[in-house]
Design a protein around this motif. Structure first.
Motif, short mmCIF file in Angstrom:
data_model
loop_
_atom_site.label_atom_id
_atom_site.label_comp_id
_atom_site.label_asym_id
_atom_site.label_seq_id
_atom_site.Cartn_x
_atom_site.Cartn_y
_atom_site.Cartn_z
N PRO A 22 0.80 -1.23 0.00
CA PRO A 22 0.00 0.00 0.00
C PRO A 22 0.84 1.29 0.00
O PRO A 22 0.45 2.27 -0.62
N ALA A 23 2.00 1.26 0.66
CA ALA A 23 2.82 2.47 0.67
C ALA A 23 3.31 2.79 -0.75
O ALA A 23 3.37 3.96 -1.16
N ILE A 38 1.75 2.02 -3.49
CA ILE A 38 0.59 2.52 -4.22
C ILE A 38 0.36 4.00 -3.88
O ILE A 38 0.07 4.82 -4.76
N ALA A 39 0.55 4.33 -2.60
CA ALA A 39 0.37 5.72 -2.17
C ALA A 39 1.36 6.62 -2.89
O ALA A 39 0.99 7.68 -3.44
N ILE A 40 2.61 6.19 -2.93
CA ILE A 40 3.64 7.01 -3.59
C ILE A 40 3.33 7.13 -5.08
O ILE A 40 3.41 8.21 -5.66
N SER A 87 0.41 6.91 -6.58
CA SER A 87 -0.77 7.77 -6.77
C SER A 87 -0.38 9.24 -6.69
O SER A 87 -0.79 10.06 -7.51
N VAL A 88 0.42 9.55 -5.66
CA VAL A 88 0.81 10.95 -5.48
C VAL A 88 1.66 11.41 -6.66
O VAL A 88 1.48 12.50 -7.18
N TYR A 89 2.56 10.54 -7.12
CA TYR A 89 3.43 10.89 -8.24
C TYR A 89 2.60 11.17 -9.50
O TYR A 89 2.84 12.14 -10.21
#
Lengths: 463, 636
Positions: free
Chosen positions: B617-618, B620-622, B624-626
């Motif tokens: 998940p981390a 995926i978070a990075i 998404s933000v990118y």
């Protein structure tokens, strides 16, 4: 499965941990109202105006008992930090109550937020600008490293063993259901009936219930966390104890039976009540009754849930120090390096090696340094990582674990009500699988082919 | 030897290489969408050939056949015309796992499919071996055959099956061959490596066939078909159903300790264990020698004797897949009850073949390395006629859409088993021949055999694969379901003596007050037919398929609703696209494993990225933000 976690409703304590003052539990997402309203006695929150603050009480829906007096801020999307529905529960009951409220919110279906997740959502939903994106990513990176370590620490020990055993039990049942479905003519395997499934559901629910019983932090409040302060003579155990007692944190519990003559055994550190093991021994060993010192330490360690090992920084490590480091290697422990105000003679490299990842707190009892860090570490161990108590009996204190255990238990309730409503095995199994997944989230097992591996190793199929 | 002279053949829109179960669906879909299509096969007598079991359907697979039909494909219609036995499996279980399975007449199945292809106006069926592709600047522009023909095309679909450098193994005997001693394609996949595609070797196998005149059926148990009509195609009417007396039975027998002893004493001659076989075989369809070794404590294994067709006495021994030497195969057969005197007609064999590692494919089944080149079926690492056909129709649709200059079609996991399968292949790859199982589908309650048309026929119509007439029939069915469900939510069942006598006969509590008909139907024992005894019948009597749909939708409403909520969440994630030209190296902070996997698989949506093992998940978070940052940067 993490597939849809991006759109989960998330919750976390938004204020820094510490005693006293107001704590805020923030809940954000499509189901923010569903996660809070069943716990809230007061106005109907979905009927109140946006951006209002509402007085009421948080109650435990299972026991109907009151947890805390609270104010709940209601902020509807999109004019919120995350641009999602946001509810904030302001409570004032200290760490234990805050954590209990967080657990309740999680058991209503919210997920404990990942590090930086509120900010991440704010960004993804267009709430904060480009220049902040880097900061968000740094935050996620930095906190992930830490939380990974925490997750690993949680993985060993009795809790994970227990959960893994439960999951394996469920997995065998699931594999049997699957093999019945995918190989209906295969006659070597007993057909999984709802009756068998019901038995299994009851069995697993009982085990989860046992775990959840220990989860009541109130029990710890009442009994205290058995803690041993150990160390060779003259390293400062007594001073530490006195420091803890003098900090006005002595008493400790209002529970009947806590009388003056046992006062020394109870201290409240960072919101966690400690029951000190063998306080007499602490003084005795410092009184240089050395013969019995080591043996006594061993007994104290054996009786403790948490060990605070005190070392003297101004002297090289002794054989006794090394022995104690070894004896406590498998315990939840904190190492206090006392007398750091004096020139340091202790071999730090060797200590770091022996400590094997244990938190080492530099302290000076005479200068009143290091006590705050100790308190912080104790509450971190207790609330974030979870400490096992009662020597081998698993104790769950971590809010995320408790929330997931409750969700797993609810899935089993759904299994049972499905069976009662006459639903076929393969539908009831959907909820059984959910239970299995929730337990997997606790141990971090989400290997998706687990079920197929089980199926093909358990059964010899081929049509 | 004189050299083969190259010549320029015709131009096509779409060329399909291989006329197995994937190839025929691909070619028919492309042609029916209006593309001039060429279908190449090594041997015209092996079009839609069944080299292994003589059956179609079963759990998960049967639903795929329905999905192919709902999209306008051919497999369902073809088996409905050529089956010798039909059975609905899992009838005692819930609606999501009921599965239709037919025993096929192998020869009739092939002949019928070949005739369908011949009748298709836009389709040219031709015998020949494709040796290489015409590729210019990373774009596929046609194929080259062993006869020297250069055919050009806008898009090419490869469905080479086990012919791709196939190698048959029977004990110590080993030779290059396609399925059932057909000519193998020795050059095509080798040439794919030239274009950068990574290959691996898989293995599958088939059991021996025996002469039915030498089987002692009295020693086995009969397994007849169903009396109640059921077909695969939504178009086949019930009146076409074969009466039970006109169906053929299967027969059940078992291996025994003697069989197992024969196998154990001959393991030194088993290619599976002597290291001769390099390819990876499927766990779900193990050879008999594998079963004996891995499950040593089992005293017997089931074997099903299945007819290969009406005009043959050849019988298939399901469960006895083997690559032991022919001599040992005969001993094994003769140790089995009912087969004591069985005459071997064809020995079982193992076959190794080339597959394209499926992470190199897009969800449209186009290869990432060579534009306009698609692959389908066993070439992509699957096993099974239905899995092949399901990919075939999708590859054909997408090759056809590309040739027409239209947007591609990707079936979501929540829309069909075909979508589950393709997503699994391109996202996770596969280490063994991939077979669909119901447990692979997270939304199996939604992916039922009864509602494949509701899920996919509008798409089939939009693609031009479903006729207007059929589409109108479909719309009428859908409306009938909605109307009757609405009616059942207004009509009430009154607590009459008759109603309560019925209820009590099913051991349930009598009614005190009237309840909605829908509510009444939700009781486990109550059927729609029973319900009509207590409420007025609808104006026009309903078709049994409409009734089935109504019962399922009402009885399992709670579970269906939960599943649909999850689907809705997933769709939000599917909507988050990852730019095709994304540079994962430029994203600081992805975990090393996640970075490598993302770069290798290159997922097209955030949802797909979350399904890659090792991407947490981390990450995926990075990611998404990118992506969001890049999007904002572009706007400004």
């Amino acid at each position: 499965m993490t597939t849809t976690s991006e759109f989960d409703t998330i919750a976390a304590v938004a204020t820094p941990p510490g005693e006293g003052g107001i704590s805020i539990i923030r809940v954000s997402g499509d189901h923010a109202f569903e996660a809070v309203m069943p716990l809230f006695k007061g106005k109907a929150l979905d009927k109140v105006k946006s951006h209002t603050i509402n007085y009421g009480h948080i109650i435990d829906p299972e026991t109907q008992s009151e947890v805390d007096e609270v104010m709940v801020s209601v902020m509807r999307a999109p004019r919120t930090y995350t641009r999602e529905d946001v509810l904030e529960i302001n409570c004032h009951g200290g760490l234990v109550a805050t954590n209990e409220i967080l657990q309740l919110v999680i058991s209503q279906g919210a997920r404990l937020a990942e590090p930086g997740e509120f900010t991440k959502r704010a960004f993804l939903n267009g709430r904060i600008d480009l220049s902040q994106a880097e900061a968000v990513m740094d935050l996620i990176r930095a906190k992930t490293d830490r939380s990974m370590k925490v997750a690993l620490n949680q993985l060993d020990g009795n809790l994970s063993r227990l959960i893994k055993n439960l999951r394996q039990d469920i997995l065998e049942v699931l594999a049997q259901v699957e093999v019945n479905i995918d190989y209906p003519e295969y006659d070597d395997v007993e057909t999984m009936t709802t009756k068998l499934l019901l038995e299994k559901a009851k069995e697993v629910k009982a085990s989860i219930g046992q775990l959840l019983k220990t989860a009541k932090q109130g029990k710890v409040l009442r009994d205290g966390l058995a803690t041993a302060i150990v160390g060779r003579p003259n390293v400062g155990k007594s001073s530490l104890l006195n420091e803890l007692l003098h900090e006005d944190k002595a008493i400790v519990t209002d529970v009947a039976g806590t009388t003056r003559d046992v006062i020394e055994e109870y201290v409240n550190v960072g919101g966690v009540p400690l029951k000190l093991v063998d306080t007499a021994g602490i003084h005795h060993t410092d009184d240089k009754v050395e013969k019995i010192g080591v043996e006594r330490s061993k007994q104290a360690i054996a009786a403790a849930d948490l060990v605070v090992l005190v070392l003297n920084a101004s002297e090289p490590l002794t054989a006794e120090d090394r022995q104690l480091l070894q004896d406590t290697a498998d315990e939840k422990r904190i190492i206090i390096l006392n007398k750091t105000d004096l020139p340091i003679k202790l071999e730090m490299t060797e200590l770091n090696q022996l400590a094997n990842g244990t938190k080492i707190i530099q302290a000076s009892m005479t200068k009143n340094q290091g006590i705050d860090q100790l308190e912080g570490e104790i509450s971190h161990l207790f609330f974030d990582e979870g400490i096992e108590t009662g020597r081998g009996n698993v104790m769950v204190t971590n809010a995320r674990h408790i929330g997931l255990l409750k969700q797993a238990s609810q899935a089993l309730d759904d299994v049972m009500s499905g069976i009662a409503a006459g639903m076929p095995v393969d539908l009831v199994q959907i909820d059984m699988t959910r239970c299995w997944n929730k337990l997997g989230e606790i141990t971090g097992d989400s290997y998706q082919d687990e079920l197929l591996d089980q199926l093909f190793s358990q059964f010899c199929v081929g049509k | 030897m004189p050299e083969i002279q190259a010549y320029q053949g015709q131009d096509f829109d779409v060329i399909v290489v291989g006329a197995g179960h994937a190839g025929v669906e691909a070619a028919l879909a492309a042609a029916r969408m209006g593309n001039k299509t060429l279908l190449m096969t090594i041997n015209l007598d092996m079009v839609a050939f069944m080299p292994c079991n003589p059956s179609v359907g079963g759990p998960a697979k049967g639903i795929v056949v329905r999905e192919i039909d709902a999209l306008g494909g051919e497999m369902a219609r073809n088996i409905d015309k050529t089956y010798v036995q039909m059975r609905m499996l899992n009838t005692g279980k819930g609606p999501a796992v009921r599965a239709l399975r037919a025993q096929a007449d192998k020869h009739a199945y092939h002949a019928e499919m070949k005739h369908t292809l011949e009748k298709e106006p836009n389709l040219t069926l031709r015998q020949g071996i494709v040796d290489d592709l015409i590729v210019e600047d990373g774009v596929c522009k046609g194929v080259i055959t062993n006869t020297g023909a250069h055919y050009s095309a806008k898009t090419v679909v490869i469905a080479a099956g086990t012919a791709a450098r196939g190698k048959i193994i029977i004990g110590e005997l080993m030779y290059s061959s396609g399925p059932n001693n057909s000519q193998p394609a020795m050059k095509l996949t080798k040439n794919l490596e030239k274009y950068g595609l990574e290959l691996k070797r898989f293995k599958t196998g088939t059991p021996p066939r025996v002469d039915g005149n030498t089987i002692n059926y009295g020693e086995t148990q009969e397994q007849p078909g169903d009396k109640e009509p059921n077909h695969f195609s939504y178009e086949t009417p019930d009146e076409n159903y074969l009466a039970l007396k006109n169906q053929l039975s299967c027969w059940l027998t078992y291996t025994n300790e003697t069989t197992h002893k024969i196998i154990r004493t001959n393991l030194d001659r088993a290619p599976m264990f002597t290291g001769v076989i390099e390819g990876v075989g499927p766990r779900y369809c193990p050879s008999i020698e594998d079963k004996i070794v891995r499950f040593a404590d089992k005293s017997r294994h089931q074997l099903f004797l299945e007819p290969e067709g009406r005009k043959t006495d050849e019988w298939y021994v399901q469960g006895l897949s083997t690559s032991m030497p022919e001599e040992v195969q005969q001993k094994i057969l003769h140790s089995i009850k009912g087969l004591e005197n069985a005459e071997l007609m064809r020995p079982g064999y193992a076959i190794e073949y080339d597959v394209v590692s499926p992470y190199q494919l897009r969800p449209t089944l186009e290869t990432k390395l060579v534009k306009n080149l698609y692959t389908a079926g066993q070439t992509n690492g699957t096993s099974g006629y239905e899995e092949a056909a399901g990919q075939g129709i999708m590859a054909g649709i997408n090759a056809g859409l590309r040739a027409l200059g239209k947007e591609p079609y990707v079936m979501k996991r929540s829309e069909g088993y075909i979508g589950v399968m393709i997503d699994d292949l391109v996202t996770k790859g596969t280490n063994e021949p991939y077979r669909l199982l119901t447990s692979r589908a997270e939304y199996r309650l939604i992916l039922r055999h009864d509602n494949a048309d509701l899920r996919l026929t509008p798409k089939g119509h939009e693609l031009g694969l479903i006729s207007d007439d059929r589409y109108n029939d479909f719309l009428a069915k859908r409306q009938a379901v909605e109307d009757e469900i609405a009616r059942l939510n207004t009509v009430r069942v009154k607590p009459s003596a008759e109603v309560n006598a019925y209820v009590e006969s099913h051991n349930e509590k009598p009614l005190k007050d009237g309840v909605l008909a829908a509510e009444f139907l939700r009781r486990p024992q109550v059927t729609y037919k029973d319900l009509l005894r207590f409420i007025p019948a609808p104006e026009t009597p309903l078709d049994r398929r409409v009734i089935e749909e109504i019962e399922i939708r009402i009885k399992y409403a709670g579970y269906i609703k939960k599943a649909e909520e999850n689907v809705a969440k997933m769709k939000k994630m599917e909507a988050k696209k990852i730019p095709e030209d994304i540079d994962f190296d430029a994203i600081d902070g992805l975990a090393t494993e996640a970075h490598q996997k993302l770069d290798k698989i290159r997922p097209e949506t955030i949802a797909q990225a979350t399904r890659i093992s090792g991407v947490n998940p981390a990450d995926i978070a990075i990611l998404s933000v990118y992506i969001e940052r890049g999007r904002i940067a572009k706007i400004h």
